[in-house]
Design a protein around this motif. Structure first.
Motif, PDB file in Angstrom:
ATOM      1  N   GLY A  49       0.823  -1.215   0.000  1.00 34.09           N
ATOM      2  CA  GLY A  49       0.000   0.000   0.000  1.00 34.09           C
ATOM      3  C   GLY A  49       0.850   1.255   0.000  1.00 34.09           C
ATOM      4  N   ALA A  50       1.949   1.244   0.743  1.00 35.32           N
ATOM      5  CA  ALA A  50       2.845   2.405   0.745  1.00 35.32           C
ATOM      6  C   ALA A  50       3.518   2.593  -0.606  1.00 35.32           C
ATOM      7  CB  ALA A  50       3.895   2.236   1.836  1.00 35.32           C
ATOM      8  N   VAL A  51       3.905   1.499  -1.247  1.00 38.34           N
ATOM      9  CA  VAL A  51       4.521   1.589  -2.576  1.00 38.34           C
ATOM     10  C   VAL A  51       3.540   2.169  -3.583  1.00 38.34           C
ATOM     11  CG1 VAL A  51       5.456   0.226  -4.484  1.00 38.34           C
ATOM     12  CG2 VAL A  51       6.168  -0.263  -2.143  1.00 38.34           C
ATOM     13  N   ILE A  52       2.289   1.721  -3.523  1.00 35.29           N
ATOM     14  CA  ILE A  52       1.273   2.242  -4.437  1.00 35.29           C
ATOM     15  C   ILE A  52       1.048   3.729  -4.190  1.00 35.29           C
ATOM     16  CG2 ILE A  52      -1.193   2.142  -4.971  1.00 35.29           C
ATOM     17  CD1 ILE A  52      -1.036  -0.875  -4.536  1.00 35.29           C
ATOM     18  N   MET A  53       1.006   4.138  -2.933  1.00 36.04           N
ATOM     19  CA  MET A  53       0.790   5.546  -2.618  1.00 36.04           C
ATOM     20  C   MET A  53       1.901   6.413  -3.204  1.00 36.04           C
ATOM     21  SD  MET A  53       0.535   7.352   1.136  1.00 36.04           S
ATOM     22  CE  MET A  53       2.267   6.957   1.431  1.00 36.04           C
ATOM     23  N   VAL A  54       3.149   5.995  -3.033  1.00 32.63           N
ATOM     24  CA  VAL A  54       4.277   6.777  -3.548  1.00 32.63           C
ATOM     25  C   VAL A  54       4.269   6.798  -5.078  1.00 32.63           C
ATOM     26  CG1 VAL A  54       6.788   6.916  -3.643  1.00 32.63           C
ATOM     27  CG2 VAL A  54       5.659   6.350  -1.492  1.00 32.63           C
ATOM     28  N   ALA A  55       4.017   5.636  -5.697  1.00 32.89           N
ATOM     29  CA  ALA A  55       4.027   5.566  -7.159  1.00 32.89           C
ATOM     30  C   ALA A  55       2.934   6.440  -7.765  1.00 32.89           C
ATOM     31  CB  ALA A  55       3.867   4.119  -7.608  1.00 32.89           C
ATOM     32  N   VAL A 115      -6.901   4.819 -14.782  1.00 29.36           N
ATOM     33  CA  VAL A 115      -5.741   4.042 -15.236  1.00 29.36           C
ATOM     34  C   VAL A 115      -4.952   3.494 -14.046  1.00 29.36           C
ATOM     35  CG1 VAL A 115      -3.552   4.177 -16.474  1.00 29.36           C
ATOM     36  CG2 VAL A 115      -5.586   5.269 -17.429  1.00 29.36           C
ATOM     37  N   SER A 116      -4.744   4.309 -13.030  1.00 32.86           N
ATOM     38  CA  SER A 116      -3.997   3.836 -11.862  1.00 32.86           C
ATOM     39  C   SER A 116      -4.738   2.702 -11.158  1.00 32.86           C
ATOM     40  CB  SER A 116      -3.760   4.994 -10.894  1.00 32.86           C
ATOM     41  OG  SER A 116      -4.982   5.536 -10.430  1.00 32.86           O
ATOM     42  N   ALA A 117      -6.071   2.779 -11.079  1.00 35.23           N
ATOM     43  CA  ALA A 117      -6.841   1.696 -10.473  1.00 35.23           C
ATOM     44  C   ALA A 117      -6.719   0.410 -11.280  1.00 35.23           C
ATOM     45  CB  ALA A 117      -8.308   2.105 -10.359  1.00 35.23           C
ATOM     46  N   LEU A 118      -6.731   0.523 -12.604  1.00 34.13           N
ATOM     47  CA  LEU A 118      -6.566  -0.664 -13.449  1.00 34.13           C
ATOM     48  C   LEU A 118      -5.202  -1.295 -13.249  1.00 34.13           C
ATOM     49  CD1 LEU A 118      -7.521  -2.522 -15.732  1.00 34.13           C
ATOM     50  CD2 LEU A 118      -6.694  -0.825 -17.366  1.00 34.13           C
ATOM     51  N   VAL A 119      -4.161  -0.472 -13.172  1.00 35.56           N
ATOM     52  CA  VAL A 119      -2.804  -1.010 -12.975  1.00 35.56           C
ATOM     53  C   VAL A 119      -2.695  -1.708 -11.620  1.00 35.56           C
ATOM     54  CG1 VAL A 119      -0.383  -0.377 -12.724  1.00 35.56           C
ATOM     55  CG2 VAL A 119      -1.755   0.658 -14.536  1.00 35.56           C
ATOM     56  N   VAL A 120      -3.246  -1.093 -10.581  1.00 34.54           N
ATOM     57  CA  VAL A 120      -3.191  -1.698  -9.254  1.00 34.54           C
ATOM     58  C   VAL A 120      -3.956  -3.009  -9.231  1.00 34.54           C
ATOM     59  CG1 VAL A 120      -3.931  -1.407  -6.856  1.00 34.54           C
ATOM     60  CG2 VAL A 120      -2.827   0.474  -8.057  1.00 34.54           C
ATOM     61  N   LEU A 131      -4.158  -1.580   0.055  1.00 34.27           N
ATOM     62  CA  LEU A 131      -4.007  -1.194  -1.346  1.00 34.27           C
ATOM     63  C   LEU A 131      -4.991  -0.077  -1.707  1.00 34.27           C
ATOM     64  CD1 LEU A 131      -3.627  -4.703  -3.048  1.00 34.27           C
ATOM     65  CD2 LEU A 131      -1.850  -3.205  -2.150  1.00 34.27           C
ATOM     66  N   VAL A 132      -6.214  -0.208  -1.242  1.00 35.57           N
ATOM     67  CA  VAL A 132      -7.223   0.808  -1.549  1.00 35.57           C
ATOM     68  C   VAL A 132      -6.879   2.134  -0.873  1.00 35.57           C
ATOM     69  CG1 VAL A 132      -9.662   1.395  -1.325  1.00 35.57           C
ATOM     70  CG2 VAL A 132      -9.004  -0.942  -1.880  1.00 35.57           C
ATOM     71  N   VAL A 133      -6.427   2.067   0.368  1.00 40.43           N
ATOM     72  CA  VAL A 133      -6.043   3.298   1.073  1.00 40.43           C
ATOM     73  C   VAL A 133      -4.851   3.963   0.381  1.00 40.43           C
ATOM     74  CG1 VAL A 133      -5.145   4.218   3.240  1.00 40.43           C
ATOM     75  CG2 VAL A 133      -6.973   2.518   3.272  1.00 40.43           C
ATOM     76  N   GLY A 134      -3.874   3.145  -0.027  1.00 42.32           N
ATOM     77  CA  GLY A 134      -2.730   3.707  -0.748  1.00 42.32           C
ATOM     78  C   GLY A 134      -3.138   4.353  -2.053  1.00 42.32           C
ATOM     79  N   LEU A 135      -4.088   3.744  -2.747  1.00 37.59           N
ATOM     80  CA  LEU A 135      -4.571   4.321  -4.001  1.00 37.59           C
ATOM     81  C   LEU A 135      -5.289   5.645  -3.763  1.00 37.59           C
ATOM     82  CD1 LEU A 135      -4.952   3.881  -7.067  1.00 37.59           C
ATOM     83  CD2 LEU A 135      -7.060   2.663  -6.532  1.00 37.59           C
ATOM     84  N   ALA A 136      -6.105   5.719  -2.730  1.00 40.33           N
ATOM     85  CA  ALA A 136      -6.863   6.942  -2.445  1.00 40.33           C
ATOM     86  C   ALA A 136      -5.944   8.072  -1.974  1.00 40.33           C
ATOM     87  CB  ALA A 136      -7.934   6.655  -1.404  1.00 40.33           C
TER      88      ALA A 136
END
Length: 225
Positions: A49-55, A115-120, A131-136
Motif C-alpha cells: 500500500g505504501a509503494v502504491i501511494m508513492v508511485a 488508469v492507476s486503479a486498473l494497474v493496481v 491497497l485501496v487506502v494507498g490508491l486513495a
C-alpha cells in the motif's frame, strides 16, 4: 425358582435417517480460515500500500505537465490609469477559459485515477484495504503535486510585473489557478470506483466447501430423502 434371564438389548444401530448422525467417511468439513492464509500477510500488504501511494503520487508530475499544456489560457491586458498606476483586467470578460482550466484538470485527474486503479488491480487482483487506502491517498497527493507543478510551469503569478514587461495594451496569459478545489479529489474518487468495480467483477472468489462423494446432505450430514 428363578426368573428367566432377559437378554440385554442390542446396541443401538444408527438409523440412516437420523438427522444427527456422524458424517460419512467421504465428508470433508471445510477448514476454518486462519489469519495469514490466502494472502501475503498484513505487513506485506502495508508495504504494498505504501509503494502504491508513492508511485501514484509521483505520477502527479505528469498530470501537472499535461494540465499546463492542455489547459486554456486566460487572456489579460495591462493598462495605465490617469494616476499612472498599472492595472490588469480580463480581455474577454465573458470568456469561459477559467472554467476550462478547472475542467481540464478534473478530466485529466479522472482519467489518471481510472488508469492507476486498473494497474493496481492487474498487479494485485485480490485487493485489500491497504491497497485501496494507498490508491486513495496517493491520488490526493498526486493532485496536489500536479496543481503545484502546473502553477510553476505556467505564467508568472506576478501579473503586474508581467504586464509591465509585455507593455501597455498587450495581451498575455494569466497564471494557472484552480478555482474548484474539489477537482483535487477527482483522481481518488475515480480510482476507488474503478478498483471497486474491477474487484467485484473480476476479483477472486472464496472457495466453496467440499463435501466429497456420496449422497447429498442436508447440511448436518444426513442424506436427503
Amino acid at each position: 425358582m428363578t426368573a428367566p434371564l432377559t437378554p440385554p438389548p442390542p446396541p443401538h444401530e444408527p438409523s440412516p435417517h437420523d438427522a444427527w448422525q456422524a458424517p460419512h467417511a467421504g465428508y470433508a468439513a471445510p477448514a476454518e480460515p486462519r489469519y495469514g492464509e490466502g494472502g501475503p500477510g498484513m505487513r506485506t500488504e502495508l508495504i504494498e500500500g505504501a509503494v502504491i501511494m508513492v508511485a501514484v503520487a509521483v505520477c502527479g508530475v505528469l498530470l501537472g505537465v499535461l494540465w499546463w499544456w492542455l489547459a486554456p489560457h486566460v487572456p489579460l491586458v495591462g493598462d495605465v490609469d490617469e494616476q499612472g498606476n498599472w492595472v490588469v483586467y480580463l480581455k474577454d470578460t465573458e470568456g469561459e477559459q477559467a472554467v476550462g482550466v478547472d475542467g481540464t484538470l478534473t478530466l485529466l485527474a479522472l482519467a489518471f485515477g481510472a488508469v492507476s486503479a486498473l494497474v493496481v488491480f492487474l498487479w494485485r487482483r485480490r485487493g485489500g484495504v491497504p491497497l485501496v487506502v494507498g490508491l486513495a491517498v496517493g491520488g490526493v497527493l498526486a493532485s496536489l503535486l500536479a496543481w503545484r507543478v502546473g502553477m510553476w510551469l505556467g505564467p508568472s503569478s506576478d501579473v503586474l510585473a508581467h504586464a509591465k514587461a509585455v507593455g501597455k495594451g498587450v495581451t498575455f496569459s494569466a497564471p494557472l489557478k484552480l478555482g474548484a478545489k474539489g477537482a483535487l479529489l477527482a483522481w481518488s474518487l475515480a480510482g476507488l470506483v474503478v478498483h471497486l468495480g474491477l474487484t467485484a467483477l473480476f476479483g477472486p472468489r472464496d472457495p466453496e466447501p467440499v463435501y466429497g462423494p456420496g449422497v447429498p446432505g442436508d447440511g448436518y450430514g444426513a442424506p436427503v430423502g
